[in-house]
Structure formats: structure tokens, C-alpha cells
Scaffold this motif. Sequence first.
Motif, PDB file in Angstrom:
ATOM      1  N   PHE A  87       0.757  -1.286  -0.103  1.00 26.67           N
ATOM      2  CA  PHE A  87      -0.261   0.540  -0.111  1.00 26.67           C
ATOM      3  C   PHE A  87       0.671   0.960   0.241  1.00 26.67           C
ATOM      4  N   GLY A 134      -3.006   1.066  -4.011  1.00 24.72           N
ATOM      5  CA  GLY A 134      -4.134   1.114  -4.142  1.00 24.72           C
ATOM      6  C   GLY A 134      -5.201   1.997  -3.861  1.00 24.72           C
ATOM      7  N   ALA A 145      -6.647  -2.965  -5.968  1.00 20.98           N
ATOM      8  CA  ALA A 145      -5.308  -2.580  -5.288  1.00 20.98           C
ATOM      9  C   ALA A 145      -4.025  -3.163  -6.498  1.00 20.98           C
ATOM     10  N   VAL A 167     -10.027  -3.880  -2.138  1.00 24.35           N
ATOM     11  CA  VAL A 167      -9.900  -2.964  -0.451  1.00 24.35           C
ATOM     12  C   VAL A 167     -10.966  -2.654   0.156  1.00 24.35           C
ATOM     13  N   TRP A 331      -1.159 -11.036  -3.518  1.00 25.30           N
ATOM     14  CA  TRP A 331      -0.960  -9.946  -5.392  1.00 25.30           C
ATOM     15  C   TRP A 331       0.771  -9.961  -5.298  1.00 25.30           C
TER      16      TRP A 331
END
Length: 331
Positions: A87, A134, A145, A167, A331
Motif C-alpha cells: 500500500f 491502492g 489495488a 480494498v 498480490w
Amino acid sequence: MNVEPARRRIAGGLTIAASLIVAAVCAPTLAAAPVRLVVADHVAPDGTLGGPIAIEIDRGTIVSVGTPDEDEPAIAGVLSPGIIDIFSGVGVTGGTRDDIKAVADDITAMDAIDLLHPSFAEAAAAGITAVMVGPTPSNPVSGLAVTVSTHTDGGVLDVLNDESAMVFSLGPPAVDTRYGPTSRAGILFAIRSAMEESDEDSMLGRVAEVGLPAIVFCPDGDDAAQAIQMMGGFGLSPNIVHSRDALDLSSDLEDYEGTFIIGPYTFDARPDVLAGAGFLDRAGVRVVSHGATSNQPYDSIRMTATLASGYGLAPDAARRSFTSEAGVGEW
């Protein structure tokens, strides 16, 4: 409690690691011949210090990793894997906040990334090799994101995952007195209803049906507990962004299998806040540090891990929190 020893042990050791990472990235412009680097110590994937290491770099690519010869001179430092910021605002132009609707699962942070933004080079120079970017967590469902490399030489954005996580946001950032919801109960109702009504063809439906990771911003410990309980109703263990009240969450973590994303920490944070990461790690929860780069200084990830280590997070867990653990998720 004195955190300076931990700062020297973790953050100080990574100063040379950052420069070595940049040397590898810039190798095509610095040298045509392969480069061999021998370093006195290195961070292993499990976060421990693994002793001397030798790496060979050919035109920007690491082609071999091994043990140096006994009489081979070594750089006095610690070689680290690339830092990953979960992030971040790196590369963002024009902002990622949108207040049009409560459920904004069709918004993606990819549309806000500028390949030529100077923060990519600044992050790479600090040893940050990948960032998750994000949407601003200002809606109950804030959007998608994405994860990209900070190495943008050649004018190409290296997209590592264009669907990294959905998110979500609980607490005051997602409260909207104009359009609703106006309370945490209303936020939970909006998220739960949207997930129940979604199908796997929608991005939100992919969270409930296909297992797209969920990242939930939870300002308070009660928000985190409610997020774990609500997502658990869909058979999910959400990844929680929370730093403030982790010490109060012991009863909510018994069957929890997600990740807690902590930080950014600063020296003026309360001791009980800084102790939360160590508590979570001892409870068997995976802990990831994030630094909110480029909205915060580029060393904020290492600063977060340093402070967490000074207040009870094991040094190997602190090192993992911005390297191997940050890269474990889908991710």
C-alpha cells in the motif's frame, strides 16, 4: 525502552542493501561485463542473517547466488532482498480517492499510475523494488489495488499483478453523512449486502467466490474484530491494516489466517501501539510492515520494522515483514 540498538541492527544494516539493489538495477548502464559482489552478511528468506554471500549480476539480472571463497574480500554490510511496500502512493498522479458511491469495486488504482512519475526512481534508490498501489480507503468498498515494480527503465511499467486485492474500509474514513453509510453498522451492512448480491463475474464477487484477497483498513481494534467476523461469514480471512489496538485482539485471532499490515510507525507512537506487531507475531499472525511511500519518507518501512523490533517483534520477523512476508500473498 531504548529502540536505538534495534534501529542500528535492522535499518543501519539495510543502508548498503539499498545501494546494492540499485547497482543491480542500473547495471545495464554502468557496465557491460558481469559484476560480482561479495557482502559480509545477508538476509535469508526466513529473516535470519545468513552470513557471507556472493552474487553475480549480468546486465541488470542476478545470474548466480552462492558462497564466496574464504579469502575473497567482502563489503562490510548486509545484503537484503528488495523491499516491498504493501500500500503505497508511488507513481500516483491525480489521486486515488473517489466518493461517488459506497461500493466502488470497479475502480482500479492502475488508472492513477503515471509511468514517468519521479517517485519510481526515488523508491528504487531507497531499495524498494515493488509497491502495491491502492485506491484511497474512503469508501466501504474502495476499489482494486495493483502491484508494480519500481524499475521503469525503458519506458515500460512492469505490472506484477493488476488484480492484487480488493480494498475495503471501516470506521470514520468510510462514513459519509451526505450519501451514507453514516456508522460502522451501516458500513458493515453495505459491504455484506454488496458481497451477498455479487457474482463471480464482478470484481467484488471474486472476493467472495474466487478468493481475490481482501485488504480492510481498520482504524480501531473493534473495526478489525468486526471485519474478521464479517468476512469470516464468507469463509474468508481478510488482511487487516491496523496498528493502534492490536494488544486487545487476542480473542479475535484464534482461527485467523490472514495478514496484519502495520505502520507507518514513528518515534512519537505510543509504546502499546509499537508493541502490537510483536504480540501479533507471537500469536502466530503474519505481520507485514508498510510505509505509505511516497506519502511518507522512503525509509518509513524500515523505520516501522525497526520500532516494532525495539518493542518486541523478533528481528527475523521484522526483516521478513518488508521482504519475504510482504511477497507471500497472492498480490
